[in-house]
Design a protein around this motif. Structure first.
Motif, PDB file in Angstrom:
ATOM      1  N   HIS A 140     -72.822  -5.001 -59.201  1.00 58.62           N
ATOM      2  CA  HIS A 140     -72.657  -3.552 -59.274  1.00 58.62           C
ATOM      3  C   HIS A 140     -72.136  -2.968 -57.958  1.00 58.62           C
ATOM      4  N   ASP A 146     -74.863   1.624 -68.825  1.00 61.95           N
ATOM      5  CA  ASP A 146     -75.777   1.369 -67.719  1.00 61.95           C
ATOM      6  C   ASP A 146     -77.205   1.571 -68.213  1.00 61.95           C
ATOM      7  N   MET A 149     -76.668   0.188 -63.436  1.00 61.74           N
ATOM      8  CA  MET A 149     -76.257  -1.209 -63.615  1.00 61.74           C
ATOM      9  C   MET A 149     -76.348  -1.586 -65.091  1.00 61.74           C
ATOM     10  N   SER A 155     -80.095   0.718 -58.409  1.00 61.44           N
ATOM     11  CA  SER A 155     -79.102  -0.341 -58.264  1.00 61.44           C
ATOM     12  C   SER A 155     -79.030  -0.895 -56.842  1.00 61.44           C
TER      13      SER A 155
END
Length: 402
Positions: free
Chosen positions: A275, A124, A1, A129
Motif C-alpha cells: 500500500h 479498501d 488497504m 495502513s
C-alpha cells in the motif's frame, strides 16, 4: 488497504506481475469483448523486456486466442510514466476496425491498476495502513496483529488462509519430490531434493538450516516450472514464507491455527508495503519482492515464538532493512537465477531476524514504516536496467530468450 486475499493469490508461476497479472487482464478484456474478431496486445517496458522468459505471451495468448486471433507487440524500450509494466489491449471487428481499447498496469503480486486510479478492482477494508499506527493500536488494546486482520477481514479469512496454507504445504512437499532440470535455456537442475536429503544427515543447527534451504528451494523451483504456488507477496519471492512456516511446524509442532495466525500477521506486513510503497520488482527491484517476503516471514516467526508486538515489528523491520537496494536482474528473463537462491537465503535470514529481535526488548531507532519509505525511494533511484529488464547486473552477460 486491500484484503490480504489480494496479497496471497493462489495460482501458477513463474511470475505474478508478468504472468498472473497479464492473464487476469486478458480475462477481463475478453469478457468485455466476446464479439471481437481479433485482438492486439502491446507490452511496454519491463513487461516486454522479460516477458518471454516470464511466459507473459503464453498467459495472454492462452486466454485471448480462445476467442479470436491475437497479435502481441513488444516495446521493451518504451517505459510508460505510471508503471514499468504497462499493457494496451485492443479489440477489432470483422473489418479490422477497433471496437475497444484498454490501458492497464500489472503492479506486482498479480494486481492490476488503471492509470490515475489507485484501484486493484477491490475495495479498501483496512482503516489503518501504517505499522506505527497498528503497533500503537496493539499496545492500547492488548490485541495481536492477527486480531486486527480478523477485525478488518471477518472470520471467513481463516477459511481462505487455510486454503493458502494447504497450497503452500503442497508446494513444499511436491517440490521436495521433484527432480530433473527446470524449463528454459539455462538448463538449471533442481536442488531441493538433494538439499533435503543432505540436510537430514547433519545434526541440529546445520540440519535445521539445510532443511529451510530445501523447503525454500522446493517452492521456488515449483514456481519456476509453472507449478501451483501462493504469491507471498509475489511469485518470484513465493518460497520464503512457506519455507519458514513449514520448517517451524515440522520442527516445533505448531498447530494449523497458530500457523494461520502467523500468515495473517505476515500478510498484514506485506500489505503495508504494498500500500505504501511497492512489491513490484519492475518498480523497486528485488528488495520489494524477496525483501518484503523476508519481512513477512520474520514477523510470522517472531509471533510464533511469542514475540511482543514491538518485537514482531522489529523482526519485520530487520527483514526488510537488510535487503535495501537489492536489484532485480533475472538472467535470461527467467525466475531462476538469482531468484531461487535468494528465496533460500531470505528464509534463513528471516529466522535470524526473529532470534535477533527475541534477544532485544523490541525497542529500536528505525521504524518499519521508515524502512518502507526508504525502500520506495531507493527503488525509484535505481536505474531501470536493474529493475526486471535483464539488461544489467547478473543478467548483463547473458543473451535473453528470443
Amino acid at each position: 488497504m486491500k484484503s490480504i486475499k489480494e496479497l496471497y493469490r493462489i495460482g501458477t508461476g513463474p511470475s505474478s506481475s508478468h504472468t498472473m497479472g497479464p492473464r487476469y487482464a486478458a480475462e477481463i478484456f475478453s469478457r468485455k469483448n466476446p464479439q471481437a474478431k481479433s485482438f492486439e496486445v502491446t507490452l511496454y517496458g519491463s513487461l516486454a523486456a522479460t516477458g518471454k522468459g516470464h511466459m507473459t505471451d503464453f498467459a495472454i495468448l492462452d486466454t485471448l486466442e480462445k476467442l479470436a486471433p491475437t497479435h502481441i507487440v513488444w516495446k521493451p524500450q518504451t517505459f510508460l510514466a505510471y508503471h514499468p509494466n504497462g499493457m494496451d489491449f485492443k479489440a477489432f471487428n470483422e473489418e479490422g476496425k477497433p471496437i475497444d481499447e484498454w490501458r492497464v498496469y500489472s503492479v506486482g503480486g498479480g494486481a492490476l491498476e488503471e492509470e490515475n486510479h489507485n484501484s486493484s478492482f477491490s475495495p479498501d477494508i483496512y482503516g489503518m495502513s501504517s505499522m506505527t499506527k497498528i503497533l500503537q493500536w496493539s499496545k492500547r488494546s492488548g490485541k495481536s496483529y492477527w486480531e486486527y486482520v480478523e477485525e478488518c477481514e471477518g472470520t471467513d479469512i481463516w477459511d481462505y488462509l487455510q486454503k493458502v496454507w494447504n497450497t503452500m504445504r503442497n508446494s513444499v512437499e511436491r517440490g521436495l519430490d521433484m527432480e530433473g532440470v527446470l524449463p528454459g535455456p539455462l538448463n538449471l537442475p533442481r536442488k531441493a531434493s538433494s538439499y533435503y536429503i543432505k540436510a537430514r544427515g547433519y545434526k541440529d543447527n546445520l540440519r535445521s538450516r539445510g532443511l529451510v534451504f530445501a523447503y525454500a528451494l522446493a517452492v521456488s523451483e515449483e514456481n519456476a516450472s509453472g507449478g501451483k504456488i501462493v504469491t507471498a507477496p509475489t511469485c518470484g519471492s513465493c518460497g520464503v514464507v512457506p519455507a519458514v512456516l513449514y520448517h517451524l511446524q515440522e520442527s516445533r509442532d505448531f498447530s494449523d491455527i497458530r500457523i494461520l495466525r502467523a500468515l495473517a500477521t505476515a500478510g498484514l506486513i506485506g500489505n503495508i508495503v504494498k500500500h505504501n510503497a511497492s512489491i513490484s520488482g519492475a518498480e523497486v527491484g528485488c528488495q520489494g519482492e524477496v525483501g518484503v517476503a523476508c519481512a513477512m516471514a520474520s514477523a510470522a516467526a517472531s509471533q510464533l515464538f511469542g514475540g511482543s508486538s514491538t518485537q514482531i515489528e522489529y523482526a519485520a523491520e530487520m527483514g526488510l532493512e537488510h535487503h535495501l537496494g537489492m536489484t532485480c536482474d533475472p538472467v535470461c528473463g527467467l525466475v531462476q537465477i538469482p531468484c531461487i537462491e535468494r528465496n533460500a537465503y531470505a528464509a534463513a535470514r528471516a529466522l535470524d531476524a526473529n532470534i535477533y529481535s527475541a534477544f532485544s526488548d523490541g525497542v529500536h531507532r528505525v521504524s518499519f514504516d521508515k524502512v518502507v519509505q526508504v525502500m520506495k525511494q531507493t527503488g525509484h533511484d535505481l536505474p531501470s536496467l536493474y529493475k526486471e529488464t535483464s539488461t544489467g547486473g547478473l543478467a548483463k552477460d547473458y543473451q535473453q530468450m528470443e
